[in-house]
Scaffold this motif. Structure first.
Motif, mmCIF file in Angstrom:
data_model
loop_
_atom_site.group_PDB
_atom_site.id
_atom_site.type_symbol
_atom_site.label_atom_id
_atom_site.label_comp_id
_atom_site.label_asym_id
_atom_site.label_seq_id
_atom_site.Cartn_x
_atom_site.Cartn_y
_atom_site.Cartn_z
ATOM 1 N N LEU A 16 -0.994 4.217 4.341
ATOM 2 C CA LEU A 16 -0.220 3.606 5.706
ATOM 3 C C LEU A 16 -0.470 2.165 5.808
ATOM 4 O O LEU A 16 0.259 1.398 5.983
ATOM 5 N N ILE A 17 -1.768 1.823 5.813
ATOM 6 C CA ILE A 17 -2.384 0.449 5.965
ATOM 7 C C ILE A 17 -3.128 0.050 4.641
ATOM 8 O O ILE A 17 -4.171 0.525 4.538
ATOM 9 N N GLY A 18 -2.831 -1.083 4.156
ATOM 10 C CA GLY A 18 -3.655 -1.698 2.916
ATOM 11 C C GLY A 18 -4.926 -2.579 3.396
ATOM 12 O O GLY A 18 -5.510 -2.415 4.568
ATOM 13 N N ILE A 19 -5.350 -3.208 2.463
ATOM 14 C CA ILE A 19 -6.695 -4.055 2.776
ATOM 15 C C ILE A 19 -6.266 -5.097 3.715
ATOM 16 O O ILE A 19 -7.727 -5.658 4.108
ATOM 17 N N GLY A 20 -5.019 -5.499 4.015
ATOM 18 C CA GLY A 20 -5.128 -6.540 5.146
ATOM 19 C C GLY A 20 -5.116 -6.108 6.314
ATOM 20 O O GLY A 20 -5.094 -6.953 7.269
ATOM 21 N N GLY A 21 -5.255 -4.612 6.810
ATOM 22 C CA GLY A 21 -5.228 -4.240 8.064
ATOM 23 C C GLY A 21 -6.557 -4.750 8.736
ATOM 24 O O GLY A 21 -7.694 -4.683 8.050
ATOM 25 N N ARG A 22 -6.212 -5.334 10.054
ATOM 26 C CA ARG A 22 -7.477 -5.795 10.851
ATOM 27 C C ARG A 22 -7.295 -5.093 12.246
ATOM 28 O O ARG A 22 -6.107 -4.751 12.761
ATOM 29 N N ASN A 71 0.888 -1.170 0.052
ATOM 30 C CA ASN A 71 -0.138 0.219 -0.010
ATOM 31 C C ASN A 71 0.580 1.231 -0.050
ATOM 32 O O ASN A 71 0.545 2.167 -0.888
ATOM 33 N N GLY A 72 1.982 1.271 0.803
ATOM 34 C CA GLY A 72 2.895 2.327 0.800
ATOM 35 C C GLY A 72 3.649 2.510 -0.358
ATOM 36 O O GLY A 72 3.777 3.427 -0.860
ATOM 37 N N GLY A 73 3.976 1.304 -0.883
ATOM 38 C CA GLY A 73 4.528 1.389 -2.300
ATOM 39 C C GLY A 73 3.633 2.005 -3.492
ATOM 40 O O GLY A 73 4.292 2.703 -4.161
#
Length: 499
Positions: free
Chosen positions: A124-130, A59-61
């Protein structure tokens, strides 16, 4: 329909696609789409100031590569790294294009970077963030949300659960979200949807690798294709006869609103069943209604009669006789919508005969709870229902083997074995007494016309939301205002009918 897929499905599709394309191709496609959206939000590119909030993952990439594209066009791009690591290729690309990079803790920055910008990009955080954001991500999310400049989120706002829309703690509040490959369910369901702003989908080539959607979000053209259009030979019976079992002496208005919602959505005929006092008030407002004086506390025959569908529950009461009426209706072979007091009777019944009848029906059945009613039906915490609306609506649909329309800031529809539906026309204007009674009548009319329960719920919720927006041009409304606006909503949607 806009289609949404869960994170695990998206990951599988990405892995399959990456095996057939050059390394880095997907990220370059995503970055190009992200940069294009940034250009749309900037007053100009050359000389503009862009701040990237960068986490350690892909996501940061995406944010770094998009920043490099903007920097190559003359933008002053600064990247704030949330940790000690970042996507190496993205870092190199941004530096090569003239961008600057620093770690958030360096120099004790207090957020001045974000307040001295024309645009912030949340990577900061992509779709995998929980779960909730950890530090320093949480602080950066708060700073970005409070900055007086537009914020663009990469794929999903950081802090929003991509699968459910749940927000546990701090989260970025974006003006726009650029999502890749397919939509994510959490972008359509509150509280995540409210954080996402305008959502733009960038095609990165995943389409051929994706299975059917987990969730759909209907558009006007989809609703238009489902709405019944009376033909030259239509009569009131072909258009549908709806039985309405609503209202009681303390809540006569519920019956008036429910019947009005059905009539203004286009039902062929209403057969109203209730006590004389309520029936007189309904007919006084809607003289086209056929009165059927079946008061559950005095009638011996509580069956729905020869009708195409039944709406039962709004303002009806919870006297034991009302449970007998609900039992008789559920024991019939016609489609049934259960709302309000009918849901209370089901919840109070626990796992007994009424819920057994519900699960055993072969005809279409639709429950229309708000979060409090669904929490009682499922014996769940209301806050949990609000936080994970999709999960609880689907649980109820599977448990009771029927369609569930969960009302709220995002109305969702769940049906066993079918993609969930998120209604896009919801508005806070609907948070007014009686609006749910109008919705029950409107959806009941569509049931009576022959639409299956899931499609009737989808169309009714869409029209209900549009009616609220059309009623007074965005000014506050009462439930009665919806009755005049429903035909406007039907007409607006029907203009999108193909052919």
């Amino acid at each position: 329909m806009l289609s949404a897929h869960t994170v695990s499905v998206v990951r599988e599709a990405e892995y399959a696609l990456m095996a057939s394309v050059p390394d880095g191709a997907l990220m370059r496609r995503a970055a190009a789409g992200l940069a294009a959206e940034c250009v749309r939000l900037l007053p100009r590119v050359y000389g503009s100031r862009v701040v990237l909030l960068v986490g350690g993952g892909d996501n940061g990439g995406d944010a770094l590569y998009a920043g490099a594209l903007l920097a190559s066009r003359g933008a002053a791009v600064r990247a704030l790294l949330a940790g000690g690591s970042a996507h190496e290729g993205g870092v190199d690309a941004l530096r090569s294009a003239g961008g600057r990079i620093r770690t958030f803790a360096d120099g004790g920055t207090d957020g001045a970077d974000m307040f001295d910008a024309d645009l912030i990009v949340d990577g900061l955080i992509g779709i995998g963030g929980r779960g909730g954001l950890r530090e320093p991500h949480a602080t950066l999310a708060v700073l970005a949300s409070n900055a007086p400049v537009p914020v663009v989120a990469v794929d999903v706002p950081s802090g929003v659960d991509a699968d459910t829309g749940e927000v546990a703690g701090a989260a970025v509040r974006a003006d726009a979200t650029v999502t890749f490959g397919t939509h994510k369910p959490g972008l359509f369901v509150d509280p995540g949807a409210e954080r996402a702003g305008r959502v733009r989908l960038v095609d990165i080539g995943l389409g051929s690798e994706l299975p059917g959607p987990e969730l759909v979000c209907p558009q006007a053209v989809d609703i238009a294709s489902l709405l019944p259009a009376p033909g030259a030979e239509a009569d009131k019976y072909r258009r549908g006869v709806l039985a309405v079992r609503a209202g009681s002496d303390p809540y006569r208005g519920a019956a008036v609103l429910c019947v009005g919602g059905a009539l203004r959505t286009g039902v062929g005929m209403i057969r109203f069943g209730g006590g004389k006092g309520v029936a007189d008030q309904v007919i006084g407002r809607w003289p086209e209604t056929v009165a059927d004086l079946r008061d559950p506390q005095s009638s011996t025959d509580l069956s729905p009669g020869r009708v195409a569908a039944v709406v039962i529950g709004p303002g009806r009461g919870t006297h034991p006789a009302n449970a007998d009426e609900l039992r008789a209706v559920l024991d019939s072979d016609v489609p049934v919508l259960v709302d309000a007091d009918g849901l209370t009777l089901l919840a109070g019944n626990g796992g007994g005969p009424l819920t057994g009848l519900l699960r055993g029906r072969t005809a279409q059945t639709l429950l229309t709870p708000h979060a409090g009613e669904l929490s009682r039906l499922l014996d769940a915490d209301r806050a949990d229902v609000e936080a994970r609306r999709l999960e609880h609506a689907a649980l109820a649909a599977d448990r009771f083997r029927c369609t569930v329309l969960l009302k709220g800031s995002t109305t969702v529809v769940a049906h066993p074995g079918a993609p969930a539906v998120a209604n896009p026309t919801g508005t806070p204007l609907l948070a007014t007494a009686g609006s749910g009674d109008v919705l029950s009548g409107s959806v009941g009319a569509l049931l009576a016309s022959g639409l299956p329960a899931r499609e009737a719920a989808m169309c009714g919720a869409y029209l209900h939301g549009r009616a609220a927006s059309l009623a007074r041009g965005g000014a506050p409304i009462s439930a009665s205002d919806l009755l005049d606006a429903l035909p406007l909503a039907v007409a607006e949607v029907s203009r999108n009918r193909r052919g």
